[in-house]
Write a protein that holds these residues in place. Structure first.
Motif, PDB file in Angstrom:
ATOM      1  N   GLU A  36      29.778  61.494 109.136  1.00  0.00           N
ATOM      2  CA  GLU A  36      30.580  61.183 107.949  1.00  0.00           C
ATOM      3  C   GLU A  36      29.973  60.056 107.123  1.00  0.00           C
ATOM      4  N   PRO A  37      29.740  58.877 107.719  1.00  0.00           N
ATOM      5  CA  PRO A  37      29.133  57.806 106.912  1.00  0.00           C
ATOM      6  C   PRO A  37      27.696  58.111 106.509  1.00  0.00           C
ATOM      7  N   ALA A  38      26.952  58.842 107.353  1.00  0.00           N
ATOM      8  CA  ALA A  38      25.551  59.118 107.029  1.00  0.00           C
ATOM      9  C   ALA A  38      25.428  60.053 105.833  1.00  0.00           C
ATOM     10  N   MET A  39      26.239  61.109 105.799  1.00  0.00           N
ATOM     11  CA  MET A  39      26.219  62.014 104.642  1.00  0.00           C
ATOM     12  C   MET A  39      26.669  61.295 103.381  1.00  0.00           C
ATOM     13  N   THR A  40      27.719  60.501 103.513  1.00  0.00           N
ATOM     14  CA  THR A  40      28.214  59.752 102.359  1.00  0.00           C
ATOM     15  C   THR A  40      27.159  58.768 101.863  1.00  0.00           C
ATOM     16  N   PHE A  41      26.446  58.134 102.798  1.00  0.00           N
ATOM     17  CA  PHE A  41      25.427  57.144 102.454  1.00  0.00           C
ATOM     18  C   PHE A  41      24.269  57.773 101.687  1.00  0.00           C
ATOM     19  N   GLN A  96      24.207  60.494 100.052  1.00  0.00           N
ATOM     20  CA  GLN A  96      24.623  61.125  98.802  1.00  0.00           C
ATOM     21  C   GLN A  96      25.137  60.130  97.763  1.00  0.00           C
ATOM     22  N   THR A  97      25.718  59.007  98.227  1.00  0.00           N
ATOM     23  CA  THR A  97      26.350  58.079  97.276  1.00  0.00           C
ATOM     24  C   THR A  97      25.788  56.663  97.328  1.00  0.00           C
ATOM     25  N   GLY A  98      24.959  56.351  98.333  1.00  0.00           N
ATOM     26  CA  GLY A  98      24.428  55.004  98.457  1.00  0.00           C
ATOM     27  C   GLY A  98      25.355  54.040  99.159  1.00  0.00           C
ATOM     28  N   MET A 145      28.364  53.865 102.641  1.00  0.00           N
ATOM     29  CA  MET A 145      28.875  54.613 103.791  1.00  0.00           C
ATOM     30  C   MET A 145      30.353  54.966 103.682  1.00  0.00           C
ATOM     31  N   ILE A 146      31.068  54.272 102.824  1.00  0.00           N
ATOM     32  CA  ILE A 146      32.498  54.524 102.649  1.00  0.00           C
ATOM     33  C   ILE A 146      32.702  55.352 101.385  1.00  0.00           C
ATOM     34  N   ALA A 147      33.518  56.391 101.490  1.00  0.00           N
ATOM     35  CA  ALA A 147      33.750  57.276 100.353  1.00  0.00           C
ATOM     36  C   ALA A 147      34.363  56.514  99.182  1.00  0.00           C
ATOM     37  N   GLY A 148      34.105  57.005  97.980  1.00  0.00           N
ATOM     38  CA  GLY A 148      34.682  56.411  96.775  1.00  0.00           C
ATOM     39  C   GLY A 148      33.667  56.099  95.704  1.00  0.00           C
ATOM     40  N   LYS A 149      32.370  56.120  96.060  1.00  0.00           N
ATOM     41  CA  LYS A 149      31.325  55.869  95.076  1.00  0.00           C
ATOM     42  C   LYS A 149      30.825  57.212  94.505  1.00  0.00           C
ATOM     43  N   PRO A 150      30.241  57.199  93.304  1.00  0.00           N
ATOM     44  CA  PRO A 150      29.707  58.441  92.729  1.00  0.00           C
ATOM     45  C   PRO A 150      28.495  58.936  93.533  1.00  0.00           C
ATOM     46  N   ASP A 210      28.259  45.118  88.481  1.00  0.00           N
ATOM     47  CA  ASP A 210      27.353  46.123  87.929  1.00  0.00           C
ATOM     48  C   ASP A 210      26.953  47.055  89.071  1.00  0.00           C
ATOM     49  N   GLN A 211      27.719  48.128  89.219  1.00  0.00           N
ATOM     50  CA  GLN A 211      27.493  49.074  90.316  1.00  0.00           C
ATOM     51  C   GLN A 211      26.260  49.922  90.027  1.00  0.00           C
ATOM     52  N   ARG A 212      25.539  50.279  91.099  1.00  0.00           N
ATOM     53  CA  ARG A 212      24.412  51.190  90.954  1.00  0.00           C
ATOM     54  C   ARG A 212      24.260  52.040  92.207  1.00  0.00           C
ATOM     55  N   LEU A 213      23.590  53.174  92.063  1.00  0.00           N
ATOM     56  CA  LEU A 213      23.435  54.120  93.163  1.00  0.00           C
ATOM     57  C   LEU A 213      22.788  53.474  94.372  1.00  0.00           C
ATOM     58  N   THR A 214      21.767  52.670  94.165  1.00  0.00           N
ATOM     59  CA  THR A 214      21.008  52.083  95.270  1.00  0.00           C
ATOM     60  C   THR A 214      21.609  50.783  95.789  1.00  0.00           C
ATOM     61  N   GLY A 215      22.760  50.368  95.284  1.00  0.00           N
ATOM     62  CA  GLY A 215      23.428  49.186  95.792  1.00  0.00           C
ATOM     63  C   GLY A 215      22.717  47.893  95.440  1.00  0.00           C
ATOM     64  N   VAL A 216      23.041  46.848  96.175  1.00  0.00           N
ATOM     65  CA  VAL A 216      22.499  45.522  95.862  1.00  0.00           C
ATOM     66  C   VAL A 216      21.278  45.165  96.710  1.00  0.00           C
ATOM     67  N   GLU A 217      21.035  45.914  97.768  1.00  0.00           N
ATOM     68  CA  GLU A 217      19.881  45.621  98.610  1.00  0.00           C
ATOM     69  C   GLU A 217      18.616  46.213  97.998  1.00  0.00           C
ATOM     70  N   LYS A 218      17.473  45.731  98.454  1.00  0.00           N
ATOM     71  CA  LYS A 218      16.204  46.145  97.874  1.00  0.00           C
ATOM     72  C   LYS A 218      15.949  47.627  98.108  1.00  0.00           C
TER      73      LYS A 218
END
Length: 470
Positions: free
Chosen positions: A141-146, A148-150, A152-157, A453-461
């Motif tokens: 569940e978290p791996a597929m969400t991660f 696909q959305t960047g 692990m928790i559902a709710g992001k595009p 400022d949300q983005r697909l790749t998140g805040v980490e490098k």
């Protein structure tokens, strides 16, 4: 003095909140960078997600030295105390399970590909294989969400929604982002549940969500008129509904009301475009021979990828195909061959078909799962039967199409296919690379939400994987 009634108070408050929502939407749109940021390599993409995680040891990560390790315990020096799932953490042993399947070197690149994927082996020079993918998520569940959305928790595009939001539509009569759920052929396969959260637009407007096409019945629910309702009546009804929605928008300024108006209009246009799209009767016998006999069976993977090619031809930007049944915790030698057979020839056919039609140069194809599998067996191990548990530390994935350097093998794992020893690629790096091929800088492509400022790749490098690009 005007009396302030409860109804007037609530209506006034609703208008205020609606104005705030509209202001946030407009400010987000105004802040969005002009896209593309630089000349894109692709206009569209097809993402083939093997739900359940194909074992890299049986597909693209050849480990011949494991033959001599049969039934020996995985050394502690290799595992290094890494996290295990609860399905194997209580095992007293971690017996090495060498693959029972053979590999051979394919194409001019000499890439090793499993005998289970002979068609993919034939196109080894068309694809870039990444053997060093990794993730933090250890459950599906978290791996597929991660991936696909960047997150692990559902709710992001999801990726498709970000692309739809950033680049818009190329065909006003079809959705920008389409989802297909393919069937699998082996009833013994362990199937993971999936839902529309994987193709959700999250905090983006609902118009950027994926539209799922069904294999049986109407391709889209309620797309056809009810019995006895001619098109002109439907048109008149939609015009009246549009006027009511416009009045609602004028009163509350809720941007989602605008979305609802546009979606009703899209649904009306799809009444003409979708039946033509899903009518495969005019495809040539040569095409069916290329994709295989299953291409004529609605809902199969072969049928789905053929449909994806037709969607690409008609200007759909992003197509996501899910194929389930890859969760091989047991009976791997029995289940995996049929899973591979479902997708092998159709995946090859898709790439070759796009190439023949001059579309591969500006179309990106991605094939892979959400994480890898362990070299040790889960549960019983014999010379003919074993299973593999989840393994986030390394897995394999391939890409083909616009800007991808075919015949490339990127990254390397240790002899146990357990740890990465060269050129690691995180799922965020994959996401950054997909956006890059569309001409989008993942660091500046953002959407203001909850003050961030949300983005697909998140805040980490995250880094573009230049090693697989031309």
């Amino acid at each position: 003095m005007n009396e302030i009634t409860r109804r007037r108070l609530l209506a006034g408050g609703a208008r205020g909140f609606g104005a705030l929502a509209l202001q946030q939407l407009l400010s987000a749109d105004a802040a969005k960078p002009q896209l593309p940021n630089f000349p894109p390599k692709v206009k569209r993409a097809i993402y083939l997600h093997m739900v359940g995680a194909p074992p890299q040891q049986e597909t693209f990560d050849y480990k011949p030295t494991m033959k001599s390790w049969f039934d020996k315990d995985l050394p502690d020096s290799i595992r290094q105390g890494q996290r295990l799932t609860t399905m194997t953490s209580n095992q007293s042993r971690f017996p090495i399970a060498p693959s029972v399947f053979n590999f051979k070197q394919c194409g001019q690149s000499g890439a090793y590909v499993s005998e289970l994927l002979p068609y993919m082996g034939k196109m080894a020079d068309d694809i870039a294989i990444i053997r060093s993918m990794h993730t933090e998520a250890i459950n599906h569940e978290p791996a597929m969400t991660f991936i696909q959305t960047g997150f692990m928790i559902a709710g992001k595009p999801c990726i498709g929604s970000w692309i739809a939001y950033g680049l818009g539509s190329m065909n006003r009569d079809l959705p920008t982002f389409v989802v297909l759920n393919a069937t699998h052929s082996n009833p013994k396969a362990n199937v993971q549940a999936i839902s529309a959260r994987l193709w959700s637009s999250g905090f983006l407007s609902g118009q950027y969500s994926g539209v799922a096409l069904r294999a049986a019945g109407d391709p889209v629910l309620y797309i056809n008129n009810p019995d006895g309702v001619p098109p002109e009546v439907r048109r008149k009804m939609l015009d009246g509904l549009g006027q009511l929605n416009q009045m609602e928008f004028d009163r509350l300024h809720d941007p989602e009301t605008r979305v609802r108006i546009e979606q009703y209009e899209m649904a009306f246009r799809m009444q003409s475009s979708v039946p033509e799209l899903t009518d495969l009767s005019k495809e040539s016998e040569a095409t069916y021979k290329l994709y295989g006999d299953d291409a004529k069976k609605p809902g199969t993977f072969a049928n789905s990828v053929l449909m994806a090619r037709r969607l690409m031809e008609r200007g759909v930007r992003f197509v996501q195909i899910y194929h389930r049944g890859w969760d091989v915790h047991g009976n791997l030698p029995e289940v995996l061959p049929s899973q591979c057979k479902d997708v092998d020839q159709p995946s090859y056919a898709l790439v070759q078909d796009l190439k023949q039609r001059g579309m591969l140069d500006d179309t990106l194809v991605i094939w892979g799962g959400e994480f890898g599998r362990t070299i040790y067996s889960q549960g019983k191990l014999t010379d003919k039967d074993y299973g593999r548990d989840h393994h986030p530390r390394c897995f394999s994935l391939w890409l083909a199409g616009g800007g991808i350097k075919g015949g490339t093998v990127h990254g390397e794992t240790d002899e146990f296919s357990y740890n990465i020893v060269r050129d690691p690629v995180h799922v965020r790096d994959l996401q950054a690379t997909l956006l890059h091929q569309f001409g989008i800088n993942h660091e500046t492509f953002t959407y203001k939400y909850q003050g961030l400022d949300q983005r697909l790749t998140g805040v980490e490098k995250a880094s573009v994987v230049n090693g697989i690009l031309k």
